[in-house]
Design an enzyme around this catalytic site. Structure first.
Site, mmCIF file in Angstrom:
data_model
loop_
_atom_site.group_PDB
_atom_site.id
_atom_site.type_symbol
_atom_site.label_atom_id
_atom_site.label_comp_id
_atom_site.label_asym_id
_atom_site.label_seq_id
_atom_site.Cartn_x
_atom_site.Cartn_y
_atom_site.Cartn_z
ATOM 1 N N GLU A 269 26.123 39.557 44.461
ATOM 2 C CA GLU A 269 26.215 39.356 45.908
ATOM 3 C C GLU A 269 27.427 40.097 46.488
ATOM 4 O OE1 GLU A 269 26.591 35.122 46.394
ATOM 5 O OE2 GLU A 269 24.605 34.689 45.587
ATOM 6 N N PRO A 270 27.527 41.408 46.309
ATOM 7 C CA PRO A 270 28.714 42.097 46.810
ATOM 8 C C PRO A 270 28.693 42.269 48.325
ATOM 9 C CG PRO A 270 27.160 43.676 45.916
ATOM 10 C CD PRO A 270 26.557 42.318 45.688
ATOM 11 N N CYS A 338 47.813 37.050 73.579
ATOM 12 C CA CYS A 338 49.035 36.269 73.817
ATOM 13 C C CYS A 338 49.291 35.297 72.676
ATOM 14 C CB CYS A 338 48.940 35.551 75.149
ATOM 15 S SG CYS A 338 49.193 36.716 76.473
HETATM 16 N N1 PLP Z 1 28.643 35.374 47.885
HETATM 17 C C1 PLP Z 1 29.209 34.262 48.398
HETATM 18 C C2 PLP Z 1 28.564 32.955 48.127
HETATM 19 C C3 PLP Z 1 30.369 34.350 49.172
HETATM 20 O O1 PLP Z 1 30.929 33.254 49.681
HETATM 21 C C4 PLP Z 1 30.945 35.634 49.394
HETATM 22 C C5 PLP Z 1 32.180 35.786 50.174
HETATM 23 O O2 PLP Z 1 32.942 34.938 50.441
HETATM 24 C C6 PLP Z 1 30.308 36.758 48.868
HETATM 25 C C7 PLP Z 1 29.165 36.594 48.115
HETATM 26 C C8 PLP Z 1 30.838 38.142 49.091
HETATM 27 O O3 PLP Z 1 32.082 38.334 48.584
HETATM 28 P P1 PLP Z 1 32.754 39.776 48.621
HETATM 29 O O4 PLP Z 1 32.686 40.247 50.032
HETATM 30 O O5 PLP Z 1 34.128 39.556 48.166
HETATM 31 O O6 PLP Z 1 31.976 40.657 47.709
#
Ligand code: PLP
Length: 407
Positions: A269-270, A338
């Site tokens: 899940e990047p 501000c």
């Molecule tokens: N998957 C989950 C469940 C997340 O909470 C996050 C980010 O907080 C990500 C994937 C993506 O993480 P990153 O942007 O560091 O790859």
């Protein structure tokens, strides 16, 4: 992004031309860079593994469409992020849904759309999913998102996998759900998921979390569940200053090594590592002023446009768009909001004059998505550049947009 004869370019276009034509503050993204970043994952994952881009990092429809066309799946954390993916043409069967507070409506939307997986984060959520799938008489594939209790040593706001964080299930909840789901004909536990945090340089930390979820998956399999996927989350870091970039190649080599002889497919899940380096925020110097022995460059972008420096003390490189034949000086770059904390960069050596533009680098992730209308400021325009083509992918807000819901 590259520099040619002292000018900053994005793909085939000098950034200064875009700033002059479209104004500032403005987010600009490089399609080529997004493709390159995605490609680094794509070339490393196995044929049955899935890259589910974390929509929270940047949810612009055009960026989702681009990623979907490249073959990406998506990790969403709200019903509206799910709707964005569907609108962008995403394959429903490549969408996973994380998040600790999914409402009845959001779960219903996910079940009706038959997405790949709802990642369960509490026993209460499991009960809701069971009830909704029964009402709709529809089966649903789920993951158990566990909390592997691994600290990653980045900013405390982006650690998600330590024992006391709100994310994921502890072992007691895993066992309880495992037992109940076994007798449930509609709720299938098909994966085990975790995400330990963000901006991780050391791939071994993620591999450690893989070990934890792999063991849980093996136990769930013994308990009668057909576990197909191990979802190891996102989290690989990028280089903002001098950090070591996380490497998808090293990560996937470690994954293959550990899963030797096992049938599990991997979900990644990047977010940040796909979109972070592809975006810049261009801002204009409004004034230069001295205060308390310091020099401030007052810029037209504020913490409402880019909150990371104020929220996480994040560091973004600042670059002039053109090389000026003047002497440099050291500036704090302060925005118009501000709030004393509205400083986007401190102690930067720059050659600038009022009305010059500068770019904040690497703001593609957690930049525009976290912007707000604080101080009644209008959210910036967003551009996507592909070669020498420019696409306005979000128009600048207007005053009418700002008050539209208040009549
Ligand atoms: N998957 C989950 C469940 C997340 O909470 C996050 C980010 O907080 C990500 C994937 C993506 O993480 P990153 O942007 O560091 O790859």
């Amino acid at each position: 992004m590259k520099e040619i004869e002292g000018q900053l370019w994005i793909e085939n276009i000098p950034v200064i031309n875009l700033a002059r034509e479209y104004g500032s503050p403005i987010f600009i993204y490089s399609a080529e860079q997004i493709k390159r970043n995605f490609g680094k994952y794509q070339s490393e994952v196995g044929r049955n593994d899935l890259i589910c881009y974390a929509v929270k990092a940047n949810s612009n429809l055009h960026i989702l469409k681009l990623l979907s066309e490249l073959g990406s799946g998506f990790d969403v954390v709200s019903g509206n992020e799910l709707k964005r993916c569907l609108k962008a043409g995403a394959d429903k069967n490549k969408i996973v849904f994380s998040g600790v507070a999914k409402s009845n409506e959001e779960i219903k939307l996910a079940v009706e759309n038959e997405i790949l997986s709802i990642n369960i984060e509490s026993y209460g959520e499991f009960q809701r999913i069971a009830k909704i799938s029964e009402q709709l008489n529809k089966s649903v594939n789920c993951a158990l998102r566990v909390n592997p209790d691994i600290a990653i040593g980045s900013h405390k706001y982006i650690e998600t996998g330590s024992k006391t964080s709100k994310f994921g299930l502890d072992s007691e909840a895993v066992n309880k759900i495992s037992d109940e789901a076994r007798d449930n004909k509609l709720v299938n536990i098909a994966s085990v998921a975790c995400h330990i945090g963000s901006q991780i340089s050391d791939e071994n930390l993620i591999l450690k979390s893989l070990d934890v979820i792999c063991e849980i998956a093996d136990n769930l399999s013994l308990n009668g569940h057909a576990i197909k996927f191990l979802d190891i989350g996102g989290g690989l870091g990028i280089q903002y200053k001098d950090e070591k970039e996380g490497d998808p190649g090293i990560l996937m080599a470690g994954v293959k090594n550990r899963l030797e002889g096992k049938e599990y497919k991997i979900i990644l899940e990047p977010g940040r590592s796909i979109i972070g380096s592809a975006g810049i925020l261009v801002t204009r110097i409004e004034y230069i002023k001295n205060a308390g022995g310091k020099k401030f460059a007052i810029i037209d972008a504020g913490m409402n446009d880019l909150i990371r420096p104020s929220l996480y003390e994040a560091w973004h490189e600042v670059k002039e768009l053109e090389n000026r034949e003047i002497s440099s000086d050291t500036y704090d770059l302060a925005g118009p909001v501000c709030e004393t904390g509205d400083i986007l960069a401190k102690g930067r050596n720059l050659k600038i004059l009022p009305n010059d533009f500068v770019a904040f680098m690497d703001v593609g992730a957690y930049g525009s998505v976290m912007s707000s209308n604080y101080n009644s400021r209008l959210k910036p325009m967003e551009l996507l550049v592909t070669g020498d083509e420019i696409e306005v992918i979000r128009r600048k807000e207007t005053f009418e947009d700002l008050i539209a819901l208040e009549s």
